[in-house]
Write a protein that holds these residues in place. Structure first.
Motif, PDB file in Angstrom:
ATOM      1  N   HIS A 132      -4.335 -23.891 -15.953  1.00 25.59           N
ATOM      2  CA  HIS A 132      -4.443 -25.343 -16.070  1.00 25.59           C
ATOM      3  C   HIS A 132      -4.130 -25.947 -14.700  1.00 25.59           C
ATOM      4  CE1 HIS A 132      -4.037 -29.048 -18.859  1.00 25.59           C
ATOM      5  NE2 HIS A 132      -4.101 -29.497 -17.611  1.00 25.59           N
ATOM      6  N   TYR A 133      -5.164 -26.111 -13.885  1.00 27.87           N
ATOM      7  CA  TYR A 133      -5.023 -26.746 -12.581  1.00 27.87           C
ATOM      8  C   TYR A 133      -3.871 -26.138 -11.784  1.00 27.87           C
ATOM      9  CZ  TYR A 133      -8.097 -30.428 -14.450  1.00 27.87           C
ATOM     10  OH  TYR A 133      -9.148 -31.128 -14.980  1.00 27.87           O
ATOM     11  N   GLU A 154     -10.380 -27.691 -18.634  1.00 33.00           N
ATOM     12  CA  GLU A 154     -11.421 -28.580 -18.111  1.00 33.00           C
ATOM     13  C   GLU A 154     -12.216 -27.894 -16.995  1.00 33.00           C
ATOM     14  OE1 GLU A 154      -9.427 -32.316 -17.140  1.00 33.00           O
ATOM     15  OE2 GLU A 154      -9.673 -32.977 -19.197  1.00 33.00           O
ATOM     16  N   GLY A 198     -12.476 -31.869  -8.497  1.00 27.52           N
ATOM     17  CA  GLY A 198     -11.972 -30.566  -8.917  1.00 27.52           C
ATOM     18  C   GLY A 198     -11.786 -29.575  -7.778  1.00 27.52           C
ATOM     19  N   SER A 215      -8.846 -27.938  -9.475  1.00 32.27           N
ATOM     20  CA  SER A 215      -9.335 -26.962 -10.436  1.00 32.27           C
ATOM     21  C   SER A 215      -9.774 -25.656  -9.770  1.00 32.27           C
ATOM     22  CB  SER A 215     -10.521 -27.595 -11.186  1.00 32.27           C
ATOM     23  OG  SER A 215     -11.047 -26.710 -12.102  1.00 32.27           O
TER      24      SER A 215
END
Ligand code: BGP
Length: 486
Positions: A135-136, A181, A190, A194
């Motif tokens: 998660h990120y 995501e 992102g 990300s």
């Protein structure tokens, strides 16, 4: 639909809340954890973008370092979740807590034990953990060494990390998500968050000002995540066939502003690119038909091997999960733009917006559930939804967050409608059930929780927890399996 309509949620429906280590856990260098990408992101506001710094700078506040210290408060927090009746709790494992540099020879036992303790606490109350592997939160060392996911080497690092988690927690965790995501990688926002890649600008911006080389790298990096996810899914299923492993997409609903066919096409294109570009790869096992044209129009040439294609086909997910906060409007005429979770758009005159400009649209959630279910026909889960708001203590000393209750009620009603429509919905985890750091702005002021945490944007506060009014409301919703939403 009448206000008092009673909705029937399936027996065993999963009700709970969601968090992410980088925004919640803190303990950034405790217990053998290495630095992660978000540890290098400063705080910001809706008007001041977050920045990333290569070195940790003195006198700069980095919100993830302490976050709201779940690391030392997990027993208390999970007890509060149990009091609300949660039967699911979404959290992420911090990769850097298991492998501090991302690719170490041996995992960090202290980190492994931390999550064993967390899962034991969940079990005590009959709460099913729903675990996001990424998660990120790429280990910072992998950013420096490989430019994050731009390096194909990171696939193997992730696979080893995933396998370690699957083996360790195979009897404690059933529900898994590979990447949070994952479609954030289709937006320049992102890049660092990300994909863990070094951005071209210090400030994190939502509007894609980037070179063509960076665009090309970004899609290659995203491809590496797809392959890593597909490999992990296969390994997970081999380790425990009862694992239920999902993808996680930032759900975007774009309406055409008018019946001008050009607006309709733009909306369709946005929905395709945001919801189905990644969804198709992870659910169907190959890039969608429209990817070819997208790559051609943008002069993107990816290194996709035959082996990659085979992995993608074999590693499809068991369910589709997503976040949903707001909808947006696609318009070819332009116009005043609004903020949004990853994607903005022109203003929708039919909708109100949150304090951060995200347009509140419960019916959009029903639209999205039907749209996605119609395409894939596999079970869905809403793993993020909620209202980021400024909570002010009332004169009686309490937090009467009626606006949050209204937001959640209207969205849960639309979930009920979608279930009646025939959608197979497994569960709902409200985002930020305990107040935590905002991902987009790095603020504490943007609160989502049923549980208040005493901490402000500058890091002041004693971190004590308090129930807001929404706490008892959600408790009642869960106790009645969604029948009483009053
Ligand atoms: C999603 C992220 C979460 C979360 C949420 C709310 O995009 O998966 O990590 O933070 O949005 O966004 P924000 O924190 O910016 O309000």
């Amino acid at each position: 639909m009448s206000e008092n309509k009673v909705y029937e949620f399936p027996a065993g429906f999963l009700w709970g809340g969601a968090t992410a280590a980088n925004q919640y856990e803190g303990g950034w260098l405790e217990g053998g954890k290495g630095e992660s990408v978000p540890d290098h992101l400063t705080g910001g506001t809706v008007n001041t973008p977050r920045r990333w710094t290569r070195e940790i700078e003195k006198d700069i506040y980095y919100p993830s370092h302490e976050a709201v210290d779940f690391y030392h408060h997990y027993k208390e927090d999970i007890a509060l979740m149990a009091e609300m009746g949660f039967n699911v709790f979404r959290l992420s494992i911090n990769w850097g807590r298991i492998f501090s540099n991302g690719d170490d020879r041996t995992p960090n036992q202290e980190g492994i034990d931390f999550y064993h303790n967390v899962f034991a606490e969940c079990k005590k109350y009959g709460i099913e953990p729903l675990v996001t592997l990424s998660h990120y939160e790429l280990p910072w060392a992998l950013t420096l060494k490989y430019n994050g996911w731009a390096g194909r080497e990171v696939i193997d690092c992730f696979v080893r990390y995933a396998e370690t988690c699957f083996m360790e927690y195979k009897d404690e965790v059933k529900y898994w998500l590979t990447f949070n995501e994952i479609n954030a990688g289709t937006f320049s926002f992102g890049t660092i968050m990300s994909l863990g890649m070094v951005p071209e600008h210090d400030e994190m911006s939502f509007d894609g000002d980037e070179s063509h080389e960076q665009l090309q790298r970004r899609y290659q990096a995203l491809h590496h995540q797809f392959v890593a996810s597909a490999k992990a899914v296969q390994i997970g299923h081999a380790i425990n066939p009862n694992f239920v492993i999902g993808c996680m997409i930032a759900g975007q609903v774009a309406y055409p502003e008018t019946c001008n066919p050009k607006d309709a096409l733009q909306a369709q294109n946005r929905n395709n690119m945001s919801n189905y570009f990644c969804g198709d790869v992870q659910v169907r096992g190959s890039y969608p038909y429209f990817a070819k044209r997208f790559f051609k129009d943008n002069d993107i040439h990816l290194d996709i091997t035959k082996e990659d294609e085979i992995e993608l086909k074999r590693g499809t997910v068991d369910f589709y999960s997503f976040s949903y906060y707001m909808s947006s409007v696609a318009s070819t005429r332009g116009g005043k733009t609004t903020e949004g979770n990853i994607m903005g758009g022109v203003k929708n005159p039919y909708l109100k917006a949150s304090d951060w400009g995200w347009q509140i649209d419960p019916e959009g959630l029903r639209w999205y559930l039907n749209d996605v279910y119609g395409r894939y026909g596999i079970p869905l889960m809403i793993v993020e939804n909620g209202l980021g708001a400024i909570d002010v203590r009332s004169e009686d000393g309490k937090f009467h967050d009626v606006y949050r209750i209204d937001y959640l009620r209207s969205h849960i009603q639309q979930m009920g409608e979608a279930i009646e429509d025939g959608v197979d919905l497994l569960g709902y985890t409200m985002w930020g059930c305990v107040d935590l750091v905002s991902a987009s702005t790095g603020e504490m002021k943007k609160r989502y929780g049923f549980i208040y945490v005493d901490k402000d944007n500058d890091g002041n506060g004693d971190l004590h927890r308090e129930k807001k009014d929404s706490f008892d409301w959600y408790k009642k919703v869960i106790a009645t399996n969604g029948r009483d939403l009053s």
